[in-house]
Scaffold this active site. Structure first.
Site, PDB file in Angstrom:
ATOM      1  N   ASP A  12       0.743  -1.351   0.021  1.00 51.26           N
ATOM      2  CA  ASP A  12       0.111  -0.073  -0.003  1.00 51.26           C
ATOM      3  C   ASP A  12       1.044   1.150  -0.063  1.00 51.26           C
ATOM      4  O   ASP A  12       1.460   1.662   0.998  1.00 51.26           O
ATOM      5  CB  ASP A  12      -0.781  -0.062   0.963  1.00 51.26           C
ATOM      6  N   GLU A  73      -0.993  -1.270  -4.856  1.00 47.41           N
ATOM      7  CA  GLU A  73      -2.280  -0.421  -5.099  1.00 47.41           C
ATOM      8  C   GLU A  73      -2.132   0.441  -6.169  1.00 47.41           C
ATOM      9  O   GLU A  73      -1.066   1.427  -6.407  1.00 47.41           O
ATOM     10  CB  GLU A  73      -2.655   0.318  -3.804  1.00 47.41           C
ATOM     11  N   ASP A 146      -2.611   1.324   6.974  1.00 51.31           N
ATOM     12  CA  ASP A 146      -1.777   0.939   5.650  1.00 51.31           C
ATOM     13  C   ASP A 146      -1.320  -0.503   5.851  1.00 51.31           C
ATOM     14  O   ASP A 146      -1.393  -1.237   4.746  1.00 51.31           O
ATOM     15  CB  ASP A 146      -0.345   1.707   5.700  1.00 51.31           C
TER      16      ASP A 146
END
Length: 184
Positions: A12, A73, A146
């Site tokens: 992430d 991501e 996160d």
């Protein structure tokens, strides 16, 4: 056909906080948490030093956990350009590290991840975190968010990536069958 087990490093991306999570599993099999954490870089450090630290720590995660695929991501539009830039730079570092080690990279959007993990592409962070906890049979939700997002990315890829592989295999098989028919 045997199950394809994967060890997936989810990233992430973020410049101040970069979530990392490693999950192992296959479609229809229990998921196993291998590792989870967050890479922090000091906001007051020079950008190039922060990127260097991020690269170094991602290399350590890869060396330790030996993922078969890295999932990042996909950066999406936000109103805060500074946040988007930092996220894109962190994603670029993850892509670079994967390419250097010849590890396949996949990218998923936040809505793809939410849909895969919760069943709804509009799920909120709390719903995603709760499902990650349940799917990995954890006692508590990993913090900060996160790290949970990184695990959700890895789970998404194990489930979606396996389905995508099966579809690609079926398409290739059908193309081969059609090519043989055309030759006759």
């Amino acid at each position: 056909m045997s199950q394809i087990y994967k060890r997936v490093l989810g990233v992430d991306p973020g410049l101040t906080r970069c979530g990392v999570g490693v999950v192992e599993g296959a479609i229809g099999q229990p998921l196993i948490l291998v590792g989870v954490g967050v890479i922090f870089t000091p906001p007051d450090a020079a950008l190039e030093m922060r990127l260097l630290q991020l690269e170094s720590e991602l290399e350590e995660w890869i060396a330790l956990h030996k993922p078969t695929v890295i999932v990042v991501e996909r950066v999406f539009s936000q109103h805060n350009v500074r946040t988007v830039m930092g996220t894109a730079q962190a994603a670029g570092i993850a892509l670079l590290v994967a390419a250097r080690r010849n590890i396949p990279v996949m990218m998923h959007t936040p809505s793809e991840v939410k849909a895969a993990v919760t069943g709804s592409g509009r799920a909120n962070k709390a719903q995603v975190a709760e499902m990650v906890k349940r799917l990995l049979n954890l006692e508590s939700i990993p913090k900060p968010v996160d790290s949970t997002d990184a695990l959700a990315l890895a789970i998404c890829h194990i489930w979606r990536g396996g389905a995508n592989t099966k579809i690609a295999e079926a398409v290739a098989k059908e193309k081969s069958r059609l090519a043989k028919l055309v030759k006759k």
